[in-house]
Scaffold this active site. Structure first.
Site, PDB file in Angstrom:
ATOM      1  N   ASP A 124       9.733   8.969 -28.249  1.00 40.79           N
ATOM      2  CA  ASP A 124      11.088   8.463 -28.005  1.00 40.79           C
ATOM      3  C   ASP A 124      11.062   7.014 -27.531  1.00 40.79           C
ATOM      4  O   ASP A 124      10.111   6.576 -26.889  1.00 40.79           O
ATOM      5  CB  ASP A 124      11.770   9.367 -26.961  1.00 40.79           C
ATOM      6  CG  ASP A 124      13.284   9.202 -26.973  1.00 40.79           C
ATOM      7  OD1 ASP A 124      13.823   8.618 -27.947  1.00 40.79           O
ATOM      8  OD2 ASP A 124      13.927   9.647 -26.010  1.00 40.79           O
ATOM      9  N   GLY A 125      12.127   6.300 -27.858  1.00 38.21           N
ATOM     10  CA  GLY A 125      12.299   4.945 -27.329  1.00 38.21           C
ATOM     11  C   GLY A 125      12.168   3.822 -28.349  1.00 38.21           C
ATOM     12  O   GLY A 125      12.192   2.648 -27.969  1.00 38.21           O
TER      13      GLY A 125
ATOM     14  N   ARG B 208      17.291  -1.685 -34.823  1.00 39.27           N
ATOM     15  CA  ARG B 208      16.618  -0.448 -34.404  1.00 39.27           C
ATOM     16  C   ARG B 208      15.477  -0.062 -35.344  1.00 39.27           C
ATOM     17  O   ARG B 208      14.460   0.480 -34.930  1.00 39.27           O
ATOM     18  CB  ARG B 208      17.639   0.702 -34.336  1.00 39.27           C
ATOM     19  CG  ARG B 208      18.646   0.570 -33.196  1.00 39.27           C
ATOM     20  CD  ARG B 208      19.637   1.736 -33.230  1.00 39.27           C
ATOM     21  NE  ARG B 208      18.953   3.033 -33.105  1.00 39.27           N
ATOM     22  CZ  ARG B 208      18.647   3.595 -31.940  1.00 39.27           C
ATOM     23  NH1 ARG B 208      18.956   3.002 -30.798  1.00 39.27           N
ATOM     24  NH2 ARG B 208      18.040   4.765 -31.909  1.00 39.27           N
TER      25      ARG B 208
ATOM     26  N   HIS C 251      11.487   1.493 -35.184  1.00 39.44           N
ATOM     27  CA  HIS C 251      10.879   2.632 -35.881  1.00 39.44           C
ATOM     28  C   HIS C 251       9.621   2.200 -36.628  1.00 39.44           C
ATOM     29  O   HIS C 251       8.643   2.935 -36.715  1.00 39.44           O
ATOM     30  CB  HIS C 251      11.889   3.249 -36.856  1.00 39.44           C
ATOM     31  CG  HIS C 251      13.066   3.875 -36.160  1.00 39.44           C
ATOM     32  ND1 HIS C 251      12.934   4.718 -35.097  1.00 39.44           N
ATOM     33  CD2 HIS C 251      14.416   3.771 -36.382  1.00 39.44           C
ATOM     34  CE1 HIS C 251      14.132   5.115 -34.674  1.00 39.44           C
ATOM     35  NE2 HIS C 251      15.050   4.547 -35.440  1.00 39.44           N
TER      36      HIS C 251
ATOM     37  N   ASN D 172      19.118  14.494 -35.393  1.00 42.65           N
ATOM     38  CA  ASN D 172      19.061  13.073 -35.747  1.00 42.65           C
ATOM     39  C   ASN D 172      19.794  12.749 -37.053  1.00 42.65           C
ATOM     40  O   ASN D 172      20.073  11.582 -37.327  1.00 42.65           O
ATOM     41  CB  ASN D 172      17.607  12.583 -35.845  1.00 42.65           C
ATOM     42  CG  ASN D 172      16.904  12.454 -34.515  1.00 42.65           C
ATOM     43  OD1 ASN D 172      15.689  12.656 -34.407  1.00 42.65           O
ATOM     44  ND2 ASN D 172      17.634  12.115 -33.458  1.00 42.65           N
ATOM     45  N   TRP D 173      20.150  13.781 -37.834  1.00 43.40           N
ATOM     46  CA  TRP D 173      20.949  13.523 -39.047  1.00 43.40           C
ATOM     47  C   TRP D 173      22.294  12.905 -38.696  1.00 43.40           C
ATOM     48  O   TRP D 173      22.942  12.297 -39.551  1.00 43.40           O
ATOM     49  CB  TRP D 173      21.198  14.817 -39.840  1.00 43.40           C
ATOM     50  CG  TRP D 173      19.984  15.384 -40.511  1.00 43.40           C
ATOM     51  CD1 TRP D 173      19.349  16.549 -40.182  1.00 43.40           C
ATOM     52  CD2 TRP D 173      19.262  14.844 -41.630  1.00 43.40           C
ATOM     53  NE1 TRP D 173      18.269  16.758 -41.012  1.00 43.40           N
ATOM     54  CE2 TRP D 173      18.193  15.734 -41.912  1.00 43.40           C
ATOM     55  CE3 TRP D 173      19.399  13.693 -42.417  1.00 43.40           C
ATOM     56  CZ2 TRP D 173      17.272  15.507 -42.947  1.00 43.40           C
ATOM     57  CZ3 TRP D 173      18.485  13.472 -43.443  1.00 43.40           C
ATOM     58  CH2 TRP D 173      17.449  14.375 -43.702  1.00 43.40           C
TER      59      TRP D 173
ATOM     60  N   ARG E 135       6.378  13.183 -23.378  1.00 39.57           N
ATOM     61  CA  ARG E 135       7.570  12.506 -23.865  1.00 39.57           C
ATOM     62  C   ARG E 135       7.553  11.085 -23.334  1.00 39.57           C
ATOM     63  O   ARG E 135       7.359  10.862 -22.140  1.00 39.57           O
ATOM     64  CB  ARG E 135       8.861  13.195 -23.427  1.00 39.57           C
ATOM     65  CG  ARG E 135      10.089  12.451 -23.983  1.00 39.57           C
ATOM     66  CD  ARG E 135      11.389  13.184 -23.814  1.00 39.57           C
ATOM     67  NE  ARG E 135      12.446  12.495 -24.590  1.00 39.57           N
ATOM     68  CZ  ARG E 135      13.479  13.082 -25.131  1.00 39.57           C
ATOM     69  NH1 ARG E 135      13.643  14.375 -24.988  1.00 39.57           N
ATOM     70  NH2 ARG E 135      14.370  12.395 -25.816  1.00 39.57           N
TER      71      ARG E 135
ATOM     72  N   LEU F   4      13.754  18.093 -23.185  1.00 42.06           N
ATOM     73  CA  LEU F   4      13.002  18.554 -24.350  1.00 42.06           C
ATOM     74  C   LEU F   4      13.728  18.287 -25.665  1.00 42.06           C
ATOM     75  O   LEU F   4      13.116  18.316 -26.730  1.00 42.06           O
ATOM     76  CB  LEU F   4      12.692  20.056 -24.223  1.00 42.06           C
ATOM     77  CG  LEU F   4      11.660  20.411 -23.137  1.00 42.06           C
ATOM     78  CD1 LEU F   4      11.473  21.920 -23.063  1.00 42.06           C
ATOM     79  CD2 LEU F   4      10.316  19.733 -23.415  1.00 42.06           C
TER      80      LEU F   4
HETATM   81  C1  IPE Z   1      14.209  13.420 -29.725  1.00 37.41           C
HETATM   82  O1  IPE Z   1      14.680  12.154 -29.398  1.00 37.41           O
HETATM   83  C2  IPE Z   1      13.861  13.478 -31.185  1.00 37.41           C
HETATM   84  C3  IPE Z   1      12.728  12.675 -31.603  1.00 37.41           C
HETATM   85  C4  IPE Z   1      11.970  11.937 -30.824  1.00 37.41           C
HETATM   86  C5  IPE Z   1      12.419  12.743 -32.992  1.00 37.41           C
HETATM   87  P1  IPE Z   1      16.239  11.824 -29.373  1.00 37.41           P
HETATM   88  O2  IPE Z   1      16.329  10.369 -29.039  1.00 37.41           O
HETATM   89  O3  IPE Z   1      16.876  12.259 -30.635  1.00 37.41           O
HETATM   90  O4  IPE Z   1      16.748  12.744 -28.189  1.00 37.41           O
HETATM   91  P2  IPE Z   1      18.021  12.569 -27.241  1.00 37.41           P
HETATM   92  O5  IPE Z   1      19.200  12.366 -28.142  1.00 37.41           O
HETATM   93  O6  IPE Z   1      17.767  11.376 -26.397  1.00 37.41           O
HETATM   94  O7  IPE Z   1      18.060  13.821 -26.459  1.00 37.41           O
HETATM   95  C1  IPE Z   2      12.730   8.014 -31.335  1.00 39.26           C
HETATM   96  O1  IPE Z   2      13.310   6.816 -30.944  1.00 39.26           O
HETATM   97  C2  IPE Z   2      12.642   8.147 -32.839  1.00 39.26           C
HETATM   98  C3  IPE Z   2      13.614   9.071 -33.415  1.00 39.26           C
HETATM   99  C4  IPE Z   2      14.421   9.832 -32.751  1.00 39.26           C
HETATM  100  C5  IPE Z   2      13.653   9.154 -34.863  1.00 39.26           C
HETATM  101  P1  IPE Z   2      14.877   6.655 -30.782  1.00 39.26           P
HETATM  102  O2  IPE Z   2      15.439   6.133 -32.067  1.00 39.26           O
HETATM  103  O3  IPE Z   2      15.490   7.900 -30.272  1.00 39.26           O
HETATM  104  O4  IPE Z   2      14.936   5.512 -29.676  1.00 39.26           O
HETATM  105  P2  IPE Z   2      15.973   5.409 -28.493  1.00 39.26           P
HETATM  106  O5  IPE Z   2      15.897   6.678 -27.717  1.00 39.26           O
HETATM  107  O6  IPE Z   2      17.327   5.184 -29.103  1.00 39.26           O
HETATM  108  O7  IPE Z   2      15.486   4.226 -27.710  1.00 39.26           O
HETATM  109 MG    MG Z   3      15.866   8.593 -28.392  1.00 41.76          MG
END
Ligand code: IPE
Ligand code: IPE
Ligand code: MG
Length: 258
Positions: free
Chosen positions: A13-14, A26, A30, A61-62, A182, A189
Protein backbone atom coordinates in the site's frame (compact mmCIF):
# COMPACT_ATOMS: atom_id res chain seq x y z
CA UNK A 1 14.11 -17.32 17.84
CA UNK A 2 11.52 -18.57 15.41
CA UNK A 3 12.76 -19.88 12.06
CA UNK A 4 12.25 -17.66 9.04
CA UNK A 5 8.62 -17.40 7.93
CA UNK A 6 7.70 -19.98 5.31
CA UNK A 7 4.87 -17.92 3.85
CA UNK A 8 4.93 -14.13 3.77
CA UNK A 9 1.93 -12.07 2.67
CA UNK A 10 2.17 -8.38 1.84
CA UNK A 11 -0.42 -5.64 1.45
CA UNK A 12 1.52 -3.36 -0.88
CA UNK A 13 0.00 0.00 0.00
CA UNK A 14 0.96 3.62 -0.52
CA UNK A 15 1.78 3.91 -4.23
CA UNK A 16 -0.69 6.76 -4.70
CA UNK A 17 0.63 8.77 -1.76
CA UNK A 18 4.20 8.16 -2.87
CA UNK A 19 3.40 9.80 -6.21
CA UNK A 20 1.14 12.55 -4.88
CA UNK A 21 3.76 13.68 -2.37
CA UNK A 22 6.10 14.26 -5.31
CA UNK A 23 3.53 16.00 -7.46
CA UNK A 24 3.49 13.01 -9.83
CA UNK A 25 0.49 11.14 -11.26
CA UNK A 26 -0.66 8.17 -9.15
CA UNK A 27 0.32 5.81 -11.93
CA UNK A 28 3.94 6.80 -11.52
CA UNK A 29 3.62 5.47 -7.97
CA UNK A 30 2.29 2.18 -9.28
CA UNK A 31 5.16 2.01 -11.75
CA UNK A 32 7.68 2.44 -8.94
CA UNK A 33 5.65 -0.03 -6.90
CA UNK A 34 6.25 -2.64 -9.59
CA UNK A 35 10.01 -2.11 -9.16
CA UNK A 36 9.62 -2.75 -5.45
CA UNK A 37 7.76 -5.99 -6.25
CA UNK A 38 10.74 -7.19 -8.29
CA UNK A 39 13.15 -6.38 -5.44
CA UNK A 40 11.06 -8.13 -2.80
CA UNK A 41 10.37 -11.24 -4.90
CA UNK A 42 14.11 -11.58 -5.53
CA UNK A 43 14.89 -11.09 -1.88
CA UNK A 44 12.34 -13.67 -0.73
CA UNK A 45 13.74 -16.19 -3.19
CA UNK A 46 17.24 -15.49 -1.88
CA UNK A 47 16.06 -15.98 1.70
CA UNK A 48 14.50 -19.31 0.82
CA UNK A 49 10.93 -18.23 1.60
CA UNK A 50 8.53 -20.94 0.37
CA UNK A 51 5.59 -18.73 -0.56
CA UNK A 52 5.02 -15.02 -1.09
CA UNK A 53 1.48 -13.71 -1.51
CA UNK A 54 1.15 -10.16 -2.80
CA UNK A 55 -2.05 -8.15 -2.61
CA UNK A 56 -1.81 -6.39 -5.96
CA UNK A 57 -5.41 -5.46 -6.77
CA UNK A 58 -8.49 -5.88 -4.62
CA UNK A 59 -12.02 -6.63 -5.73
CA UNK A 60 -12.85 -3.20 -4.30
CA UNK A 61 -10.12 -1.48 -6.34
CA UNK A 62 -12.36 -1.75 -9.43
CA UNK A 63 -14.14 1.29 -8.03
CA UNK A 64 -11.11 3.49 -8.78
CA UNK A 65 -11.09 5.82 -11.79
CA UNK A 66 -10.96 3.95 -15.08
CA UNK A 67 -7.61 5.47 -16.08
CA UNK A 68 -5.95 4.25 -12.88
CA UNK A 69 -7.45 0.76 -13.24
CA UNK A 70 -6.41 0.57 -16.89
CA UNK A 71 -2.91 1.80 -16.05
CA UNK A 72 -2.60 -0.87 -13.37
CA UNK A 73 -3.68 -3.53 -15.84
CA UNK A 74 -1.04 -2.45 -18.33
CA UNK A 75 1.60 -2.53 -15.59
CA UNK A 76 0.51 -6.01 -14.67
CA UNK A 77 0.89 -7.25 -18.20
CA UNK A 78 4.31 -5.63 -18.40
CA UNK A 79 5.29 -7.25 -15.12
CA UNK A 80 4.48 -10.70 -16.50
CA UNK A 81 6.47 -10.00 -19.66
CA UNK A 82 9.55 -8.55 -17.99
CA UNK A 83 9.68 -11.05 -15.11
CA UNK A 84 8.94 -14.16 -17.16
CA UNK A 85 12.56 -15.30 -17.58
CA UNK A 86 13.59 -14.53 -14.03
CA UNK A 87 10.59 -16.38 -12.63
CA UNK A 88 11.34 -19.44 -14.76
CA UNK A 89 15.11 -19.34 -14.14
CA UNK A 90 14.56 -19.19 -10.39
CA UNK A 91 12.16 -22.09 -10.10
CA UNK A 92 9.28 -19.84 -9.07
CA UNK A 93 5.72 -21.01 -9.57
CA UNK A 94 3.24 -18.23 -10.29
CA UNK A 95 -0.31 -18.65 -9.05
CA UNK A 96 -3.18 -16.20 -8.70
CA UNK A 97 -6.07 -15.87 -6.31
CA UNK A 98 -9.11 -13.69 -6.81
CA UNK A 99 -11.72 -13.19 -9.50
CA UNK A 100 -9.14 -13.06 -12.27
CA UNK A 101 -11.84 -13.73 -14.85
CA UNK A 102 -12.71 -10.06 -14.34
CA UNK A 103 -9.29 -8.99 -15.61
CA UNK A 104 -9.11 -7.87 -19.25
CA UNK A 105 -7.97 -10.57 -21.67
CA UNK A 106 -4.71 -8.78 -22.42
CA UNK A 107 -3.67 -9.37 -18.79
CA UNK A 108 -5.37 -12.70 -18.17
CA UNK A 109 -3.81 -14.42 -21.17
CA UNK A 110 -0.14 -13.74 -20.29
CA UNK A 111 -0.84 -14.41 -16.60
CA UNK A 112 -2.42 -17.77 -17.40
CA UNK A 113 0.45 -18.63 -19.74
CA UNK A 114 3.04 -17.94 -17.05
CA UNK A 115 1.00 -19.86 -14.48
CA UNK A 116 0.90 -22.84 -16.85
CA UNK A 117 4.57 -22.56 -17.84
CA UNK A 118 5.71 -22.41 -14.21
CA UNK A 119 3.38 -25.03 -12.76
CA UNK A 120 6.17 -27.55 -12.09
CA UNK A 121 8.56 -25.03 -10.51
CA UNK A 122 9.21 -25.91 -6.90
CA UNK A 123 11.54 -23.41 -5.30
CA UNK A 124 9.02 -20.73 -4.35
CA UNK A 125 5.35 -19.95 -4.89
CA UNK A 126 4.59 -16.39 -5.95
CA UNK A 127 0.88 -15.80 -5.45
CA UNK A 128 -0.64 -12.63 -6.87
CA UNK A 129 -3.96 -11.62 -5.35
CA UNK A 130 -5.78 -9.96 -8.23
CA UNK A 131 -9.36 -8.81 -8.13
CA UNK A 132 -9.17 -10.49 -4.74
CA UNK A 133 -11.40 -10.10 -1.72
CA UNK A 134 -11.28 -12.42 1.27
CA UNK A 135 -15.02 -12.31 1.89
CA UNK A 136 -15.63 -13.14 -1.75
CA UNK A 137 -13.17 -16.03 -1.46
CA UNK A 138 -14.98 -17.34 1.63
CA UNK A 139 -18.39 -17.04 -0.03
CA UNK A 140 -17.09 -18.90 -3.10
CA UNK A 141 -15.79 -21.67 -0.84
CA UNK A 142 -19.17 -21.88 0.92
CA UNK A 143 -20.82 -22.35 -2.48
CA UNK A 144 -18.41 -25.15 -3.37
CA UNK A 145 -18.99 -26.92 -0.09
CA UNK A 146 -22.76 -26.49 -0.43
CA UNK A 147 -22.63 -27.97 -3.93
CA UNK A 148 -20.69 -30.97 -2.59
CA UNK A 149 -23.30 -31.50 0.08
CA UNK A 150 -26.12 -31.19 -2.44
CA UNK A 151 -24.42 -33.70 -4.73
CA UNK A 152 -24.10 -36.14 -1.84
CA UNK A 153 -20.30 -36.05 -1.82
CA UNK A 154 -20.16 -34.58 1.67
CA UNK A 155 -22.31 -34.64 4.81
CA UNK A 156 -22.88 -31.36 6.68
CA UNK A 157 -21.35 -32.87 9.82
CA UNK A 158 -18.19 -33.67 7.84
CA UNK A 159 -17.52 -29.98 7.23
CA UNK A 160 -14.60 -28.89 9.37
CA UNK A 161 -11.81 -26.33 9.11
CA UNK A 162 -9.83 -28.73 6.95
CA UNK A 163 -12.54 -29.36 4.35
CA UNK A 164 -13.64 -25.74 4.33
CA UNK A 165 -10.08 -24.46 4.09
CA UNK A 166 -9.36 -26.72 1.16
CA UNK A 167 -12.35 -25.26 -0.70
CA UNK A 168 -10.70 -21.84 -0.57
CA UNK A 169 -8.92 -20.74 -3.73
CA UNK A 170 -5.74 -20.02 -1.79
CA UNK A 171 -5.47 -23.66 -0.73
CA UNK A 172 -3.05 -24.04 -3.68
CA UNK A 173 -0.56 -22.77 -1.09
CA UNK A 174 -0.12 -25.47 1.54
CA UNK A 175 0.86 -23.03 4.33
CA UNK A 176 -1.08 -20.24 5.96
CA UNK A 177 0.83 -16.95 6.07
CA UNK A 178 3.25 -16.81 9.00
CA UNK A 179 3.92 -13.10 8.57
CA UNK A 180 1.70 -10.42 7.05
CA UNK A 181 3.23 -7.06 6.24
CA UNK A 182 1.30 -3.91 5.38
CA UNK A 183 3.12 -0.81 4.23
CA UNK A 184 2.14 2.88 4.33
CA UNK A 185 1.12 3.05 7.97
CA UNK A 186 -2.47 1.88 7.49
CA UNK A 187 -3.55 -0.48 10.26
CA UNK A 188 -6.17 -2.66 8.60
CA UNK A 189 -6.54 -5.81 6.51
CA UNK A 190 -8.75 -4.34 3.75
CA UNK A 191 -10.38 -7.67 2.93
CA UNK A 192 -7.12 -9.63 2.62
CA UNK A 193 -6.81 -13.30 3.68
CA UNK A 194 -9.37 -13.04 6.50
CA UNK A 195 -9.63 -16.80 6.94
CA UNK A 196 -5.95 -17.61 6.50
CA UNK A 197 -4.63 -14.87 8.80
CA UNK A 198 -6.28 -16.25 11.95
CA UNK A 199 -2.89 -16.77 13.61
CA UNK A 200 -0.64 -14.80 11.28
CA UNK A 201 1.84 -12.40 12.85
CA UNK A 202 1.18 -8.83 11.70
CA UNK A 203 3.81 -6.22 10.89
CA UNK A 204 3.07 -2.65 9.89
CA UNK A 205 5.63 -0.46 8.18
CA UNK A 206 5.38 3.33 7.83
CA UNK A 207 7.19 3.14 4.51
CA UNK A 208 5.20 3.65 1.35
CA UNK A 209 5.37 0.58 -0.91
CA UNK A 210 7.64 2.10 -3.63
CA UNK A 211 10.20 2.90 -0.88
CA UNK A 212 10.05 -0.60 0.63
CA UNK A 213 13.42 -2.33 0.27
CA UNK A 214 15.04 -5.65 1.07
CA UNK A 215 16.30 -4.21 4.38
CA UNK A 216 12.71 -3.34 5.36
CA UNK A 217 11.63 -6.90 4.77
CA UNK A 218 14.60 -8.07 6.83
CA UNK A 219 13.38 -5.83 9.66
CA UNK A 220 9.90 -7.35 9.41
CA UNK A 221 11.33 -10.87 9.50
CA UNK A 222 13.58 -9.94 12.40
CA UNK A 223 10.54 -8.69 14.34
CA UNK A 224 8.63 -11.87 13.46
CA UNK A 225 11.42 -14.14 14.64
CA UNK A 226 11.46 -12.56 18.10
CA UNK A 227 7.79 -13.27 18.71
CA UNK A 228 6.17 -16.04 20.67
CA UNK A 229 3.42 -17.67 18.63
CA UNK A 230 1.12 -19.19 21.18
CA UNK A 231 -1.90 -20.24 19.12
CA UNK A 232 -4.07 -19.85 22.19
CA UNK A 233 -1.82 -22.00 24.37
CA UNK A 234 0.57 -20.86 27.10
CA UNK A 235 3.85 -18.96 26.54
CA UNK A 236 6.73 -21.20 25.52
CA UNK A 237 4.45 -24.15 26.29
CA UNK A 238 5.52 -27.78 26.27
CA UNK A 239 3.45 -30.81 25.47
CA UNK A 240 2.97 -31.89 29.14
CA UNK A 241 1.88 -28.42 30.22
CA UNK A 242 -0.52 -27.93 27.37
CA UNK A 243 -2.89 -30.72 28.26
CA UNK A 244 -6.01 -30.24 26.16
CA UNK A 245 -4.35 -27.79 23.76
CA UNK A 246 -3.24 -30.57 21.46
CA UNK A 247 -4.49 -28.81 18.35
CA UNK A 248 -2.67 -25.60 19.19
CA UNK A 249 0.45 -27.60 19.88
CA UNK A 250 0.28 -29.27 16.51
CA UNK A 251 0.12 -25.86 14.85
CA UNK A 252 2.93 -24.60 17.04
CA UNK A 253 5.07 -27.61 16.26
CA UNK A 254 4.39 -27.13 12.60
CA UNK A 255 5.80 -23.61 12.79
CA UNK A 256 8.76 -24.44 14.96
CA UNK A 257 9.71 -27.55 13.06
CA UNK A 258 10.15 -25.78 9.75
C1 IPE B 1 -5.48 -2.67 -0.26
O1 IPE B 1 -5.15 -1.33 -0.37
C2 IPE B 1 -5.41 -3.33 -1.60
C3 IPE B 1 -4.09 -3.44 -2.19
C4 IPE B 1 -2.96 -3.06 -1.64
C5 IPE B 1 -4.05 -4.07 -3.47
P1 IPE B 1 -6.27 -0.20 -0.53
O2 IPE B 1 -5.53 1.08 -0.67
O3 IPE B 1 -7.20 -0.56 -1.63
O4 IPE B 1 -7.04 -0.30 0.85
P2 IPE B 1 -7.89 0.81 1.63
O5 IPE B 1 -8.88 1.35 0.65
O6 IPE B 1 -6.93 1.85 2.07
O7 IPE B 1 -8.49 0.07 2.76
C1 IPE C 1 -1.56 0.29 -3.39
O1 IPE C 1 -1.35 1.66 -3.42
C2 IPE C 1 -1.75 -0.30 -4.77
C3 IPE C 1 -3.13 -0.65 -5.08
C4 IPE C 1 -4.12 -0.62 -4.26
C5 IPE C 1 -3.39 -1.12 -6.43
P1 IPE C 1 -2.55 2.69 -3.40
O2 IPE C 1 -2.90 3.04 -4.82
O3 IPE C 1 -3.66 2.20 -2.56
O4 IPE C 1 -1.84 3.94 -2.71
P2 IPE C 1 -2.50 4.94 -1.68
O5 IPE C 1 -3.02 4.12 -0.54
O6 IPE C 1 -3.59 5.68 -2.40
O7 IPE C 1 -1.36 5.82 -1.28
MG1 MG D 1 -4.10 2.41 -0.59
Amino acid sequence: LLPNPKHIAIIMDGNGRWAESRGLPRLEGHRRGADAVRTIVRHCRKLGVSALTLYAFSEQNWSRPHTEVFGLMKLLRRFVQTEWDEIMDNGIRLVTIGHTERLPRFVRAPLDSLARASVANQDMILCLALSYGAREEIVDAAKRVAADVLAGRLLPQQIDEQTFGSALQSSVIPWEPDLLVRTSGELRLSNFLLWQAAYTELYFSEKLWPDFEAADLDAAIESYRRRDRRFGAVPGGHREELGGGAEALTERERVQAC
